[in-house]
Enzyme design. Structure first.
Site, mmCIF file in Angstrom:
data_model
loop_
_atom_site.group_PDB
_atom_site.id
_atom_site.type_symbol
_atom_site.label_atom_id
_atom_site.label_comp_id
_atom_site.label_asym_id
_atom_site.label_seq_id
_atom_site.Cartn_x
_atom_site.Cartn_y
_atom_site.Cartn_z
ATOM 1 N N GLY A 8 0.835 -1.205 0.000
ATOM 2 C CA GLY A 8 0.000 0.000 0.000
ATOM 3 C C GLY A 8 0.867 1.251 0.000
ATOM 4 N N SER A 10 1.440 3.374 -2.385
ATOM 5 C CA SER A 10 1.154 4.361 -3.435
ATOM 6 C C SER A 10 0.442 5.608 -2.921
ATOM 7 C CB SER A 10 0.295 3.709 -4.522
ATOM 8 O OG SER A 10 -0.923 3.245 -3.959
ATOM 9 N N VAL A 60 -2.530 -7.900 -1.561
ATOM 10 C CA VAL A 60 -1.825 -8.625 -0.488
ATOM 11 C C VAL A 60 -2.719 -9.641 0.230
ATOM 12 C CG1 VAL A 60 -0.164 -6.766 -0.041
ATOM 13 C CG2 VAL A 60 -2.293 -6.854 1.288
ATOM 14 N N SER A 140 -2.757 0.403 14.512
ATOM 15 C CA SER A 140 -3.638 1.568 14.681
ATOM 16 C C SER A 140 -3.983 1.750 16.157
ATOM 17 C CB SER A 140 -4.937 1.353 13.905
ATOM 18 O OG SER A 140 -5.873 2.362 14.215
ATOM 19 N N TYR A 153 -12.089 -3.674 12.214
ATOM 20 C CA TYR A 153 -10.778 -3.013 12.060
ATOM 21 C C TYR A 153 -9.957 -3.126 13.358
ATOM 22 C CZ TYR A 153 -7.670 0.916 10.729
ATOM 23 O OH TYR A 153 -6.598 1.720 10.435
ATOM 24 N N ILE A 186 -4.694 10.277 11.097
ATOM 25 C CA ILE A 186 -3.733 10.839 10.155
ATOM 26 C C ILE A 186 -4.503 11.279 8.908
ATOM 27 C CG2 ILE A 186 -1.609 10.387 8.840
ATOM 28 C CD1 ILE A 186 -1.242 10.072 11.928
HETATM 29 P P1 NAP Z 1 -5.080 5.022 2.199
HETATM 30 O O1 NAP Z 1 -4.740 6.438 2.010
HETATM 31 O O2 NAP Z 1 -6.479 4.565 1.973
HETATM 32 O O3 NAP Z 1 -4.092 4.140 1.278
HETATM 33 C C1 NAP Z 1 -4.213 2.757 1.287
HETATM 34 C C2 NAP Z 1 -3.114 2.131 0.461
HETATM 35 O O4 NAP Z 1 -3.214 0.702 0.620
HETATM 36 C C3 NAP Z 1 -3.220 2.396 -1.033
HETATM 37 O O5 NAP Z 1 -1.916 2.441 -1.568
HETATM 38 C C4 NAP Z 1 -3.968 1.162 -1.549
HETATM 39 O O6 NAP Z 1 -3.732 0.867 -2.916
HETATM 40 C C5 NAP Z 1 -3.349 0.099 -0.663
HETATM 41 N N1 NAP Z 1 -4.146 -1.118 -0.520
HETATM 42 C C6 NAP Z 1 -5.389 -1.256 0.030
HETATM 43 N N2 NAP Z 1 -5.770 -2.549 -0.001
HETATM 44 C C7 NAP Z 1 -4.754 -3.238 -0.582
HETATM 45 C C8 NAP Z 1 -4.543 -4.597 -0.906
HETATM 46 N N3 NAP Z 1 -5.463 -5.530 -0.636
HETATM 47 N N4 NAP Z 1 -3.377 -4.950 -1.506
HETATM 48 C C9 NAP Z 1 -2.434 -4.034 -1.792
HETATM 49 N N5 NAP Z 1 -2.568 -2.720 -1.499
HETATM 50 C C10 NAP Z 1 -3.718 -2.336 -0.904
HETATM 51 O O7 NAP Z 1 -4.722 4.526 3.676
HETATM 52 P P2 NAP Z 1 -3.814 5.220 4.827
HETATM 53 O O8 NAP Z 1 -4.657 6.125 5.611
HETATM 54 O O9 NAP Z 1 -2.546 5.696 4.229
HETATM 55 O O10 NAP Z 1 -3.548 3.946 5.734
HETATM 56 C C11 NAP Z 1 -2.377 3.150 5.614
HETATM 57 C C12 NAP Z 1 -2.315 2.176 6.780
HETATM 58 O O11 NAP Z 1 -2.317 2.919 7.996
HETATM 59 C C13 NAP Z 1 -3.507 1.237 6.849
HETATM 60 O O12 NAP Z 1 -3.103 -0.029 7.312
HETATM 61 C C14 NAP Z 1 -4.397 1.883 7.886
HETATM 62 O O13 NAP Z 1 -5.227 0.947 8.518
HETATM 63 C C15 NAP Z 1 -3.361 2.454 8.831
HETATM 64 N N6 NAP Z 1 -3.824 3.557 9.661
HETATM 65 C C16 NAP Z 1 -4.292 4.697 9.107
HETATM 66 C C17 NAP Z 1 -4.727 5.723 9.933
HETATM 67 C C18 NAP Z 1 -5.243 7.034 9.388
HETATM 68 O O14 NAP Z 1 -5.744 7.834 10.206
HETATM 69 N N7 NAP Z 1 -5.135 7.307 8.107
HETATM 70 C C19 NAP Z 1 -4.694 5.562 11.330
HETATM 71 C C20 NAP Z 1 -4.219 4.379 11.849
HETATM 72 C C21 NAP Z 1 -3.783 3.389 11.011
HETATM 73 P P3 NAP Z 1 -4.789 1.381 -4.071
HETATM 74 O O15 NAP Z 1 -4.693 2.873 -4.076
HETATM 75 O O16 NAP Z 1 -4.303 0.761 -5.327
HETATM 76 O O17 NAP Z 1 -6.128 0.895 -3.624
#
Ligand code: NAP
Length: 242
Positions: A8, A10, A60, A140, A153, A186
């Site tokens: 993930g 990207s 994944v 998280s 989640y 975030i």
């Molecule tokens: P995001 O902006 O939605 O980005 C998600 C990324 O994961 C994208 O690159 C997406 O690719 C990829 N992805 C999703 N499902 C996938 C799969 N099955 N196989 C391969 N790639 C996959 O998410 P984010 O906010 O950056 O979150 C990243 C991580 O941090 C996650 O694990 C999330 O649970 C964790 N997190 C986030 C927050 C927050 O507040 N944002 C807080 C705590 C934890 P595509 O674009 O191609 O779909």
């Protein structure tokens, strides 16, 4: 050559981590699931600052797709190995437990949790052989504190934390460290549907975090300086929960 691999990578937090690791001089493999434009733009951004990266699209949560993609990568890179793995791919499908559908439960469990398992198991052998590895799992706040509306989640992220602690003990002797980062709120695509104005009132720092503020910790955990840190969960949450 040693590579970094960010699932993930990207968009959002994964993108910031990929940029950070590339700036530290590691060539980075950026995994993503479907959004080619976002992946291409992240690749260009890294190359523009003199970093080296390549894209690897696969889901994944699909064990066969994971095996195939990583085998193809290894065939193309006979002299290289992945020494830094960031398990970051994750999704949200919030719902109250009483309304939660099987797919909402399954989808949210299988991306961060099964994804962690399939990718890590595949890449671990080379780390153990080289006696060099850094595994960083993006968990998280939800997996520590639990958040209502997120039983799926919270369960997935708590499981990743348990797996982090167990695996850290399995592989410590081979100089492979395994740690988790638990971000609070975030600002990324994942949180753009949330009511930021209301939620930030709960955060002592009064704001959502930036992806780069998670990436700086990932960069440290990936570095030689973090060689003696393993089995830990570090929170990056503006003081929201400690
Ligand atoms: P995001 O902006 O939605 O980005 C998600 C990324 O994961 C994208 O690159 C997406 O690719 C990829 N992805 C999703 N499902 C996938 C799969 N099955 N196989 C391969 N790639 C996959 O998410 P984010 O906010 O950056 O979150 C990243 C991580 O941090 C996650 O694990 C999330 O649970 C964790 N997190 C986030 C927050 C927050 O507040 N944002 C807080 C705590 C934890 P595509 O674009 O191609 O779909």
């Amino acid at each position: 050559m040693r590579y970094a691999f960010v699932t993930g990578g990207s968009r959002g937090i994964g993108k910031a981590i990929a940029v950070k690791l590339a700036k530290m001089g590691l060539p980075v493999v950026i995994n993503y699931r479907s959004n080619d434009d976002a992946a291409q733009s992240t690749l260009s951004e890294i190359e523009a600052v003199g970093g080296k990266a390549e894209l690897l699209r696969f889901d994944v949560s699909d064990p066969q797709a994971t095996e195939e993609a990583l085998s193809v990568w290894e065939e193309k890179h006979p002299d290289d190995y992945i020494s830094v793995l960031v398990n970051n791919a994750g999704i949200r499908r919030d719902n109250l437990m009483i309304f939660m559908q099987n797919e909402e439960w399954d989808d949210v469990l299988k991306t961060p949790l099964n994804g962690f398992f399939y990718v890590t198991r595949r890449l671990l052998k080379n780390m153990l052989t080289h006696r060099d590895g850094r595994i960083i799992n993006i968990a998280s706040l939800s997996g520590i504190k639990g958040l209502p509306g997120q039983t799926n989640y919270s369960a997935a992220k708590a499981a990743v934390i348990g797996a982090t602690k167990a695996l850290a003990q399995e592989v410590a002797k081979r100089k492979v460290t395994v740690n988790a980062i638990a971000p609070g709120f975030i600002a990324t695509d994942m949180t753009k549907d949330l009511d930021e104005t209301e939620l930030k009132k709960l955060i002592p720092m009064g704001r959502f975090g930036k992806p780069e503020e998670v990436a700086s910790l990932a960069g440290f955990l990936a570095s030689d300086e973090a060689a003696y840190i393993t089995g830990q969960v570090v929170q990056v949450n503006g003081g929201l929960y400690t």
